[in-house]
Scaffold this motif. Structure first.
Motif, PDB file in Angstrom:
ATOM      1  N   ASP A   1      45.511  46.775  36.663  1.00 59.36           N
ATOM      2  CA  ASP A   1      46.222  47.207  35.345  1.00 59.36           C
ATOM      3  C   ASP A   1      47.380  46.323  35.224  1.00 59.36           C
ATOM      4  OD1 ASP A   1      44.349  49.098  34.741  1.00 59.36           O
ATOM      5  OD2 ASP A   1      45.369  50.745  35.467  1.00 59.36           O
ATOM      6  N   GLN A   2      47.998  46.187  36.217  1.00 62.49           N
ATOM      7  CA  GLN A   2      49.333  45.362  36.345  1.00 62.49           C
ATOM      8  C   GLN A   2      48.949  43.653  35.942  1.00 62.49           C
ATOM      9  OE1 GLN A   2      52.174  45.845  39.384  1.00 62.49           O
ATOM     10  NE2 GLN A   2      51.151  47.627  40.205  1.00 62.49           N
ATOM     11  N   LEU A   3      47.766  43.459  36.248  1.00 58.14           N
ATOM     12  CA  LEU A   3      47.408  42.007  36.188  1.00 58.14           C
ATOM     13  C   LEU A   3      47.043  42.019  34.800  1.00 58.14           C
ATOM     14  CD1 LEU A   3      46.389  39.347  37.538  1.00 58.14           C
ATOM     15  CD2 LEU A   3      44.132  40.390  37.908  1.00 58.14           C
ATOM     16  N   LEU A   4      46.176  42.834  34.048  1.00 59.27           N
ATOM     17  CA  LEU A   4      45.960  42.915  32.696  1.00 59.27           C
ATOM     18  C   LEU A   4      47.370  42.811  31.826  1.00 59.27           C
ATOM     19  CD1 LEU A   4      43.044  45.513  32.455  1.00 59.27           C
ATOM     20  CD2 LEU A   4      43.118  42.896  32.278  1.00 59.27           C
ATOM     21  N   GLN A   5      48.361  43.495  32.366  1.00 62.10           N
ATOM     22  CA  GLN A   5      49.659  43.433  31.674  1.00 62.10           C
ATOM     23  C   GLN A   5      50.155  42.069  31.615  1.00 62.10           C
ATOM     24  OE1 GLN A   5      51.619  46.625  33.653  1.00 62.10           O
ATOM     25  NE2 GLN A   5      51.027  48.359  32.236  1.00 62.10           N
ATOM     26  N   ARG A   6      50.011  41.314  32.955  1.00 65.12           N
ATOM     27  CA  ARG A   6      50.528  40.023  32.888  1.00 65.12           C
ATOM     28  C   ARG A   6      49.835  39.094  31.963  1.00 65.12           C
ATOM     29  NH1 ARG A   6      53.289  39.332  37.805  1.00 65.12           N
ATOM     30  NH2 ARG A   6      53.594  37.249  37.298  1.00 65.12           N
ATOM     31  N   VAL A   7      48.338  39.382  31.902  1.00 65.79           N
ATOM     32  CA  VAL A   7      47.575  38.296  31.246  1.00 65.79           C
ATOM     33  C   VAL A   7      47.800  38.639  29.642  1.00 65.79           C
ATOM     34  CG1 VAL A   7      45.188  38.127  30.605  1.00 65.79           C
ATOM     35  CG2 VAL A   7      45.797  38.404  32.820  1.00 65.79           C
ATOM     36  N   ALA A   8      48.203  39.769  29.197  1.00 68.97           N
ATOM     37  CA  ALA A   8      48.432  40.141  27.991  1.00 68.97           C
ATOM     38  C   ALA A   8      49.836  39.249  27.599  1.00 68.97           C
ATOM     39  CB  ALA A   8      48.643  41.567  27.549  1.00 68.97           C
ATOM     40  N   LEU A   9      50.782  39.454  28.363  1.00 67.33           N
ATOM     41  CA  LEU A   9      51.998  38.857  28.069  1.00 67.33           C
ATOM     42  C   LEU A   9      51.912  37.273  28.136  1.00 67.33           C
ATOM     43  CD1 LEU A   9      55.140  39.176  27.794  1.00 67.33           C
ATOM     44  CD2 LEU A   9      55.427  39.048  30.301  1.00 67.33           C
ATOM     45  N   THR A  10      51.161  36.950  28.934  1.00 65.50           N
ATOM     46  CA  THR A  10      50.901  35.385  29.050  1.00 65.50           C
ATOM     47  C   THR A  10      50.170  34.884  27.737  1.00 65.50           C
ATOM     48  OG1 THR A  10      51.010  35.367  31.340  1.00 65.50           O
ATOM     49  CG2 THR A  10      50.033  33.460  30.279  1.00 65.50           C
ATOM     50  N   LEU A  11      49.306  35.509  27.284  1.00 67.47           N
ATOM     51  CA  LEU A  11      48.655  35.131  26.078  1.00 67.47           C
ATOM     52  C   LEU A  11      49.444  35.123  24.934  1.00 67.47           C
ATOM     53  CD1 LEU A  11      45.231  36.822  26.652  1.00 67.47           C
ATOM     54  CD2 LEU A  11      45.762  34.455  26.631  1.00 67.47           C
ATOM     55  N   LYS A  12      50.335  36.418  24.795  1.00 67.20           N
ATOM     56  CA  LYS A  12      51.119  36.467  23.567  1.00 67.20           C
ATOM     57  C   LYS A  12      52.267  35.090  23.674  1.00 67.20           C
ATOM     58  CE  LYS A  12      53.379  40.152  22.307  1.00 67.20           C
ATOM     59  NZ  LYS A  12      53.882  41.635  22.646  1.00 67.20           N
ATOM     60  N   GLN A  13      52.545  34.792  24.659  1.00 71.63           N
ATOM     61  CA  GLN A  13      53.363  33.551  25.037  1.00 71.63           C
ATOM     62  C   GLN A  13      52.871  32.103  24.337  1.00 71.63           C
ATOM     63  OE1 GLN A  13      54.753  33.902  28.839  1.00 71.63           O
ATOM     64  NE2 GLN A  13      56.267  35.272  28.617  1.00 71.63           N
ATOM     65  N   GLN A  14      51.558  32.285  24.567  1.00 72.61           N
ATOM     66  CA  GLN A  14      50.827  31.113  23.911  1.00 72.61           C
ATOM     67  C   GLN A  14      50.514  30.949  22.588  1.00 72.61           C
ATOM     68  OE1 GLN A  14      50.519  28.917  26.563  1.00 72.61           O
ATOM     69  NE2 GLN A  14      51.376  30.389  27.862  1.00 72.61           N
ATOM     70  N   ILE A  15      50.458  32.113  21.745  1.00 71.29           N
ATOM     71  CA  ILE A  15      50.472  32.189  20.317  1.00 71.29           C
ATOM     72  C   ILE A  15      51.183  31.070  19.700  1.00 71.29           C
ATOM     73  CG2 ILE A  15      50.598  33.523  18.149  1.00 71.29           C
ATOM     74  CD1 ILE A  15      48.195  34.368  19.732  1.00 71.29           C
ATOM     75  N   PRO A  16      50.613  30.075  19.130  1.00 69.91           N
ATOM     76  CA  PRO A  16      51.614  28.906  18.217  1.00 69.91           C
ATOM     77  C   PRO A  16      52.312  29.442  17.263  1.00 69.91           C
ATOM     78  CG  PRO A  16      49.170  28.744  17.586  1.00 69.91           C
ATOM     79  CD  PRO A  16      49.352  30.038  18.635  1.00 69.91           C
ATOM     80  N   ASN A  17      52.301  30.605  16.473  1.00 66.24           N
ATOM     81  CA  ASN A  17      53.000  31.124  15.451  1.00 66.24           C
ATOM     82  C   ASN A  17      53.152  32.471  15.383  1.00 66.24           C
ATOM     83  OD1 ASN A  17      50.695  32.114  13.649  1.00 66.24           O
ATOM     84  ND2 ASN A  17      50.417  29.828  13.497  1.00 66.24           N
TER      85      ASN A  17
ATOM     86  N   HIS B   1      35.650  37.339  37.009  1.00 66.46           N
ATOM     87  CA  HIS B   1      35.734  38.147  38.019  1.00 66.46           C
ATOM     88  C   HIS B   1      36.597  38.981  38.244  1.00 66.46           C
ATOM     89  CE1 HIS B   1      32.695  35.316  39.426  1.00 66.46           C
ATOM     90  NE2 HIS B   1      33.544  34.137  39.387  1.00 66.46           N
ATOM     91  N   PHE B   2      36.977  39.509  37.070  1.00 66.76           N
ATOM     92  CA  PHE B   2      38.099  40.736  37.060  1.00 66.76           C
ATOM     93  C   PHE B   2      37.443  41.994  38.007  1.00 66.76           C
ATOM     94  CE2 PHE B   2      39.811  44.608  35.304  1.00 66.76           C
ATOM     95  CZ  PHE B   2      41.403  44.151  35.589  1.00 66.76           C
ATOM     96  N   LYS B   3      36.584  42.302  37.815  1.00 69.44           N
ATOM     97  CA  LYS B   3      35.851  43.548  38.433  1.00 69.44           C
ATOM     98  C   LYS B   3      36.092  43.408  39.995  1.00 69.44           C
ATOM     99  CE  LYS B   3      31.702  46.486  38.765  1.00 69.44           C
ATOM    100  NZ  LYS B   3      31.954  46.839  40.084  1.00 69.44           N
ATOM    101  N   HIS B   4      35.974  42.108  40.445  1.00 67.47           N
ATOM    102  CA  HIS B   4      35.986  42.175  42.173  1.00 67.47           C
ATOM    103  C   HIS B   4      37.480  42.251  42.317  1.00 67.47           C
ATOM    104  CE1 HIS B   4      35.853  40.306  45.938  1.00 67.47           C
ATOM    105  NE2 HIS B   4      36.825  39.511  45.826  1.00 67.47           N
ATOM    106  N   ILE B   5      38.387  41.725  41.583  1.00 69.07           N
ATOM    107  CA  ILE B   5      40.088  42.154  41.865  1.00 69.07           C
ATOM    108  C   ILE B   5      40.071  43.499  41.603  1.00 69.07           C
ATOM    109  CG2 ILE B   5      42.130  41.666  41.014  1.00 69.07           C
ATOM    110  CD1 ILE B   5      41.117  38.722  39.878  1.00 69.07           C
ATOM    111  N   ASN B   6      39.616  44.183  40.632  1.00 69.09           N
ATOM    112  CA  ASN B   6      39.917  45.471  40.382  1.00 69.09           C
ATOM    113  C   ASN B   6      39.455  46.550  41.745  1.00 69.09           C
ATOM    114  OD1 ASN B   6      41.161  47.359  38.463  1.00 69.09           O
ATOM    115  ND2 ASN B   6      39.478  47.737  37.334  1.00 69.09           N
ATOM    116  N   ASP B   7      38.098  46.127  41.890  1.00 70.11           N
ATOM    117  CA  ASP B   7      37.487  46.783  43.186  1.00 70.11           C
ATOM    118  C   ASP B   7      38.174  46.670  44.460  1.00 70.11           C
ATOM    119  OD1 ASP B   7      35.778  48.022  41.094  1.00 70.11           O
ATOM    120  OD2 ASP B   7      34.060  46.687  41.522  1.00 70.11           O
TER     121      ASP B   7
END
Length: 759
Positions: free
Chosen positions: A386-402, A372-378
């Motif tokens: 955009d800021q939310l996507l940046q936070r998601v990107a950072l969070t996913l990078k932190q989850q990478i196991p190696n 439901h990202f479109k609903h948040i965006n709209d």
């Protein structure tokens, strides 16, 4: 008898007798061999003959000697001529007192014949270039006055073909009188046109080198600097005197160690050439990146060896290239690798994993999509999105196991994780669950508390594909399956998903031809008014039967039509058919409003009201007989735009119903602003009425809300009398469902109306 006469005998007549006779004061007698005196007249005659013969012989000798001298002189002149011809020089001899000049080879030098020249100095002055005349005359006068040891001048002379030839004229006074006045001068003339042309070319080449933007350096065989151009001085901030004799690598950056320099020299010794990029220290120790080329200069003398070095500052260019490379490979919003770089890394990972010498057992892919990202965006704006996507990107990078893993943004709100050496199902399940758990916590973006949930699709190499395209496609298929399972979950790719994907592809392909093949059909389900117990309307429902596939459920093919973009075309067809059928019923005096479901894509079109107006005019149908059903979710995606669109439709006279009410996230503040007529209770709440207290409570609340807002309320999916009883007692105004009637064709619906409405 004198002593002299005694020695003259008949056998010794010689020139001596004649000489004695001519020179002696006494008579000279000649005796024969017997001692008798010979006749003097005879001997005089004989002596004269001898004298004439001697004179003739001497004259002949002298003639021969003179002729030989002339021949030698001519030979010498010829040798001089050929020597001058071979050297290209001409010879002149100037009698200064008479003004006459004797020339050899000079006319030919200018393309003339000797007879074309007179023997004066005026001839040459006429042929001399006007700009050179004064200079040459001054040099001649200076030497004639004795102020110089010799005369030498360079000037241009007009040749017979009309061109200018450069002449080097050298001469010297060879004779002066007792007062020191010059009497005679001699010298040579040399054609130096080619030399002048070469000098001009060298001068131009030197100017070109000095004016070049690229740095040019000349070094010896040991790369010690011998010459630099102006560009070097400007770029490196050092004068020529500062660097002459210094080794070229004295300006190299410390980034390049001795090993680099040794390798460079080795390459030059072997190939006499090297090129590459290297850092150099410019003025104020500022380092610049240069593209440099070093090449040996070919020389005729083997003992001389030079290298020409050409380089230019590419620091800014490299920065631009790096920026373009970054833009080409990285997402500018999140800084993550983009689709292009991800595919490159994925291909490299497959290549390594498929290498039989590699101990790697494989790797995995995860596709993560924000629900439901479109609903948040709209609703909150693209800046928040955009800021939310940046936070998601950072969070996913932190989850990478190696550290060898990659998180990439492939577009929109879709992220992909490349996980080398990570194929154990249990580990993948733990990682997916960890990602889901992480996003259960709210994110604060500009004072907005936002809770998001991801859907995750997973595939493994080599089990789920041997190439990048197949792997990514199967991972996305698993992601879509996760979304279809209610979102906020993860799914592994399997053959069942593949079957469903193929089914989706087949349905999509057949759907493109459905309209042209007249495969689509509308059926109609009656709506019953519980107060009057009469049919007060029909809902148009779309059905599709394909000859190859068979009957396809609306939920399946409408979702595919939404994805492929065909839903607008199909939706317009449904509206047209429904309006035409309603008009037919009106002609029969049924006056039954027809409800038509509007898709999300249709509703998002700003021209929806124009399309509806055009279809109403085309069918000549009163607008109050058309009711458009909009889902609650569609309304809340962009409430302000929804209000505008609904207002336009309402002003036309069209009725508006909110379908599936209670399943979305309606804001009551917006709900009261919407120009709607009816709320439809979703069948999910109706099916357990009489059994589920929660569903009963929700249904009662919706009916109460509709009454308070002065809206009609209708329940769909009524299939038994228990449900009907509850709804009637709760105050629900209208119902529809199998208990009332199943959906029917237009013809069957007409017969049904004839029976129900006319009896």
């Amino acid at each position: 008898m004198s002593t002299a006469s005694r020695f003259i005998t008949n056998n010794n007549i010689s020139l001596c007798f004649l000489l004695a006779a001519l020179t002696s004061p006494q008579p000279v007698l000649a005796y024969s061999s017997d001692g008798s005196v010979l006749n003097n007249s005879y001997f005089l005659y004989l002596s004269l003959l001898i004298l004439v013969g001697v004179i003739s012989i001497v004259a002949l000798y002298r003639h021969r000697a003179h002729r030989q001298s002339e021949e030698k002189l001519q030979q010498s002149e010829e040798q001089l001529h050929w020597a001058l011809w071979g050297s290209g020089d001409g010879l002149w001899d100037w009698d200064i007192s008479s003004g006459l000049v004797n020339r050899k080879g000079i006319p030919e030098m200018l393309g003339y014949q000797p007879e074309d020249f007179d023997n004066t100095t005026v001839q040459l002055l006429k042929l001399m270039h006007p700009d050179d005349t004064a200079k040459v005359s001054a040099e001649v006068k200076k030497h004639l006055k004795g102020d110089s040891s010799h005369f030498e001048a360079e000037y241009r002379a007009l040749s017979k073909d009309g061109g200018w030839r450069w002449i080097l004229d050298k001469g010297k006074v060879v004779s002066r009188d007792s007062l020191g006045n010059p009497l005679r001068a001699a010298g040579t003339q040399t054609d130096i046109t080619e030399r002048k042309r070469a000098e001009e070319e060298l001068r131009l080449a030197a100017e070109v080198i000095q004016s070049m933007n690229e740095v040019v350096v000349l070094t010896d065989k040991d790369l010690r600097i011998q010459l630099v151009n102006h560009a070097f001085i400007r770029l490196m901030g050092q004068s020529e005197g500062d660097v002459l004799g210094k080794p070229l690598h004295s300006s190299f950056s410390d980034r390049h160690g001795s090993a680099f320099y040794s390798k460079l020299m080795k390459s030059l010794r072997a190939d006499h050439y090297w090129q590459g990029e290297l850092w150099q220290k410019a003025s104020a120790q500022q380092e610049i990146l240069t593209r440099i080329e070093i090449k040996r200069v070919e020389q005729f003398q083997s003992d001389k060896e030079y290298y020409v070095v050409i380089f230019s500052d590419i620091t800014d260019q490299k920065r631009r290239e790096d920026k373009l490379l970054y833009l080409a490979n990285y997402d500018t919003l999140t800084g993550l690798p983009n689709r292009a770089l991800f595919h490159q890394r994925l291909s490299n990972t497959i290549e390594r994993a498929s290498d039989p010498n590699n101990k790697s057992k494989g790797f995995s892919l995860m596709c993560v999509d924000v629900d439901h990202f479109k609903h948040i965006n709209d609703s909150l704006g693209h800046g928040i999105g955009d800021q939310l996507l940046q936070r998601v990107a950072l969070t996913l990078k932190q989850q990478i196991p190696n550290t060898s893993g990659t998180v990439a943004r492939l577009g929109g709100d879709e992220f992909t994780l490349l996980l080398p050496e990570f194929i154990d199902i249990k580990n993948l399940e733990d990682l997916a669950q960890q990602i889901l758990t992480t996003f259960e916590h709210s994110l604060t973006v500009e004072h907005h508390e936002i809770i998001i949930s991801p859907s995750i699709g997973i595939s493994r190499y080599p089990q789920d594909g041997n190439d990048s395209i197949t792997l990514l496609k199967n991972t996305e298929s698993a992601l879509h399956f996760a979304k279809s399972k209610g979102r906020r979950n993860f799914q592994f790719y399997n053959e069942d998903i593949q079957t469903k994907t193929l089914r989706k592809l087949t349905v999509g392909n057949q759907l493109r031809r459905a309209l042209n093949n007249n495969e689509l059909e509308l059926v109609y389900q009656p709506k019953l008014d519980l107060t009057s117990n009469k049919i007060i309307g029909m809902e148009a429902l779309l059905r599709w039967h394909n000859a190859n596939i068979g009957a396809i459920e609306p939920d399946e093919f409408i979702a595919i039509a939404e994805e492929t973009g065909q839903v607008n075309e199909i939706g317009n067809w449904v509206l047209r058919e429904a309006c035409e059928q309603a008009k037919k019923w009106q002609v029969r005096n049924f006056n039954l409003p027809v409800s038509v479901n509007i898709s999300a894509r249709q509703f998002q079109q700003q021209s929806l009201y124009k399309t509806v107006a055009s279809l109403l005019a085309e069918s000549h149908m009163p607008p109050e007989l058309l009711e458009l059903e909009i889902t609650e979710t569609m309304l809340m995606e962009d409430p302000d735009s929804a209000i505008t669109t609904l207002t336009q439709l309402k002003e036309m006279g069209v009725r508006i119903a909110v379908d599936d009410f209670g399943t979305g996230y309606s804001s009551l503040s917006y709900l009261k602003k919407l120009p709607i007529d009816t709320l439809k209770i979703d069948k999910a709440f109706v099916q357990d009425l009489g059994k589920d207290k929660d569903d009963e409570a929700i249904t009662n609340a919706i009916i109460s809300l509709a009454k308070n807002l002065k809206l009609n309320v209708i329940a769909e999916g009524v299939e038994n009398s228990e449900q009907l009883y509850f709804l009637k007692n709760a105050g629900c105004q209208q119902v529809q469902g199998f208990l009332i009637a199943h959906p029917m064709t237009a013809q069957a619906s007409t017969l049904f109306c004839d029976e129900k409405l006319l009896r």
